[in-house]
Design a protein around this motif. Structure first.
Motif, mmCIF file in Angstrom:
data_model
loop_
_atom_site.group_PDB
_atom_site.id
_atom_site.type_symbol
_atom_site.label_atom_id
_atom_site.label_comp_id
_atom_site.label_asym_id
_atom_site.label_seq_id
_atom_site.Cartn_x
_atom_site.Cartn_y
_atom_site.Cartn_z
ATOM 1 N N LYS A 44 -29.119 12.353 -35.469
ATOM 2 C CA LYS A 44 -30.487 12.225 -35.981
ATOM 3 C C LYS A 44 -30.773 13.308 -37.024
ATOM 4 N N ASP A 45 -30.410 14.555 -36.707
ATOM 5 C CA ASP A 45 -30.660 15.676 -37.622
ATOM 6 C C ASP A 45 -29.938 15.506 -38.952
ATOM 7 N N LEU A 46 -28.716 14.956 -38.895
ATOM 8 C CA LEU A 46 -27.901 14.806 -40.104
ATOM 9 C C LEU A 46 -28.096 13.454 -40.792
ATOM 10 N N HIS A 47 -28.879 12.575 -40.147
ATOM 11 C CA HIS A 47 -29.128 11.223 -40.678
ATOM 12 C C HIS A 47 -27.819 10.448 -40.843
ATOM 13 N N ILE A 48 -27.026 10.488 -39.774
ATOM 14 C CA ILE A 48 -25.746 9.776 -39.769
ATOM 15 C C ILE A 48 -25.612 8.990 -38.468
ATOM 16 N N SER A 49 -24.544 8.236 -38.380
ATOM 17 C CA SER A 49 -24.276 7.411 -37.210
ATOM 18 C C SER A 49 -23.876 8.258 -36.003
ATOM 19 N N VAL A 50 -24.294 7.821 -34.820
ATOM 20 C CA VAL A 50 -23.889 8.452 -33.571
ATOM 21 C C VAL A 50 -22.366 8.369 -33.415
ATOM 22 N N ILE A 51 -21.788 7.291 -33.886
ATOM 23 C CA ILE A 51 -20.330 7.112 -33.807
ATOM 24 C C ILE A 51 -19.610 8.226 -34.565
ATOM 25 N N THR A 52 -20.164 8.623 -35.689
ATOM 26 C CA THR A 52 -19.562 9.684 -36.504
ATOM 27 C C THR A 52 -19.590 11.019 -35.764
ATOM 28 N N THR A 53 -20.738 11.365 -35.175
ATOM 29 C CA THR A 53 -20.821 12.634 -34.446
ATOM 30 C C THR A 53 -19.963 12.595 -33.186
ATOM 31 N N LYS A 54 -19.904 11.442 -32.536
ATOM 32 C CA LYS A 54 -19.071 11.311 -31.338
ATOM 33 C C LYS A 54 -17.606 11.538 -31.675
ATOM 34 N N ARG A 55 -17.175 11.001 -32.799
ATOM 35 C CA ARG A 55 -15.775 11.178 -33.203
ATOM 36 C C ARG A 55 -15.461 12.657 -33.433
ATOM 37 N N ALA A 56 -16.373 13.382 -34.091
ATOM 38 C CA ALA A 56 -16.170 14.816 -34.321
ATOM 39 C C ALA A 56 -16.102 15.567 -32.990
ATOM 40 N N TYR A 57 -17.036 15.287 -32.069
ATOM 41 C CA TYR A 57 -17.058 15.946 -30.767
ATOM 42 C C TYR A 57 -15.807 15.598 -29.960
ATOM 43 N N ASP A 58 -15.388 14.338 -29.991
ATOM 44 C CA ASP A 58 -14.185 13.929 -29.257
ATOM 45 C C ASP A 58 -12.965 14.681 -29.760
ATOM 46 N N ASP A 59 -12.839 14.801 -31.078
ATOM 47 C CA ASP A 59 -11.708 15.536 -31.660
ATOM 48 C C ASP A 59 -11.745 17.006 -31.247
ATOM 49 N N LEU A 60 -12.924 17.614 -31.313
ATOM 50 C CA LEU A 60 -13.050 19.025 -30.936
ATOM 51 C C LEU A 60 -12.732 19.238 -29.459
ATOM 52 N N GLU A 61 -13.110 18.289 -28.624
ATOM 53 C CA GLU A 61 -12.803 18.393 -27.199
ATOM 54 C C GLU A 61 -11.294 18.242 -26.971
ATOM 55 N N VAL A 70 -20.761 15.346 -18.311
ATOM 56 C CA VAL A 70 -21.639 14.176 -18.270
ATOM 57 C C VAL A 70 -23.014 14.584 -17.751
ATOM 58 N N GLY A 71 -24.039 14.208 -18.478
ATOM 59 C CA GLY A 71 -25.403 14.499 -18.092
ATOM 60 C C GLY A 71 -25.900 15.885 -18.460
ATOM 61 N N LYS A 72 -25.000 16.748 -18.919
ATOM 62 C CA LYS A 72 -25.403 18.114 -19.267
ATOM 63 C C LYS A 72 -25.194 18.426 -20.741
ATOM 64 N N GLY A 73 -24.182 17.819 -21.357
ATOM 65 C CA GLY A 73 -23.957 18.054 -22.782
ATOM 66 C C GLY A 73 -22.588 18.616 -23.092
ATOM 67 N N SER A 74 -22.461 19.087 -24.325
ATOM 68 C CA SER A 74 -21.207 19.662 -24.816
ATOM 69 C C SER A 74 -21.401 21.151 -25.047
ATOM 70 N N PHE A 75 -20.380 21.911 -24.659
ATOM 71 C CA PHE A 75 -20.442 23.369 -24.715
ATOM 72 C C PHE A 75 -19.204 23.915 -25.409
ATOM 73 N N VAL A 76 -19.344 25.104 -25.997
ATOM 74 C CA VAL A 76 -18.195 25.790 -26.570
ATOM 75 C C VAL A 76 -17.270 26.147 -25.419
ATOM 76 N N ALA A 77 -16.010 25.778 -25.552
ATOM 77 C CA ALA A 77 -15.035 25.989 -24.478
ATOM 78 C C ALA A 77 -14.626 27.451 -24.361
ATOM 79 N N LYS A 78 -14.228 27.811 -23.158
ATOM 80 C CA LYS A 78 -13.699 29.150 -22.908
ATOM 81 C C LYS A 78 -12.296 29.226 -23.509
ATOM 82 N N GLN A 79 -12.030 30.301 -24.193
ATOM 83 C CA GLN A 79 -10.719 30.525 -24.791
ATOM 84 C C GLN A 79 -10.192 31.866 -24.287
ATOM 85 N N SER A 80 -8.916 31.924 -23.959
ATOM 86 C CA SER A 80 -8.333 33.218 -23.615
ATOM 87 C C SER A 80 -8.235 34.026 -24.907
ATOM 88 N N LYS A 81 -8.194 35.345 -24.788
ATOM 89 C CA LYS A 81 -8.113 36.189 -25.976
ATOM 90 C C LYS A 81 -6.869 35.877 -26.791
#
Length: 125
Positions: A44-61, A70-81
């Motif tokens: 909504k903020d970027l005025h683009i398709s939900v499919i487009t943002t989902k693809r970016a999030y899926d790749d990042l995950e 599920v039900g809480k959202g997406s978070f920056v993952a923990k990374q070891s140093k």
């Protein structure tokens, strides 16, 4: 968090989102555990398709940068140093490869490039 989309770029929109989020994580602008905008809200903020943002999030995950609950959202993952250092080193290598390629196309010598790097590196000290 600010994401800028260019419709004139040759880079697909989902890749632009993915690249900018990844860079923000690697630079430490987005911290471990930080909640990202929902897929719908970002679309909504970027005025683009939900499919487009989902693809970016899926790749990042899939690449381990974010986790989704599920039900809480997406978070920056923990990374070891060590893992984070390796990811950052890879990112720097990719940027340097772009610079080397551009330098060669402009006939900049290795010595000139090294001098530029030395000046920039010492500038902040």
């Amino acid at each position: 968090m600010k994401i800028v989309i260019s419709n004139t770029s040759g880079e697909p929109i989902y890749e632009q989102i993915k690249r900018q989020l990844k860079e923000s994580i690697l630079k430490g602008e987005l911290k471990e555990g930080e909640l990202l905008p929902s897929i719908r809200q970002l679309a909504k903020d970027l005025h683009i398709s939900v499919i487009t943002t989902k693809r970016a999030y899926d790749d990042l995950e899939r690449e381990g940068y974010i986790t989704s609950v599920v039900g809480k959202g997406s978070f920056v993952a923990k990374q070891s140093k060590e893992s984070l250092r390796e990811i950052r080193l890879k990112w720097i290598e990719e940027k340097m490869a772009e610079i080397v390629s551009e330098s060669k196309s402009l006939n900049i010598t290795l010595e000139e490039l090294q001098e530029m790097l030395r000046i920039l590196y010492e500038e902040d000290t």
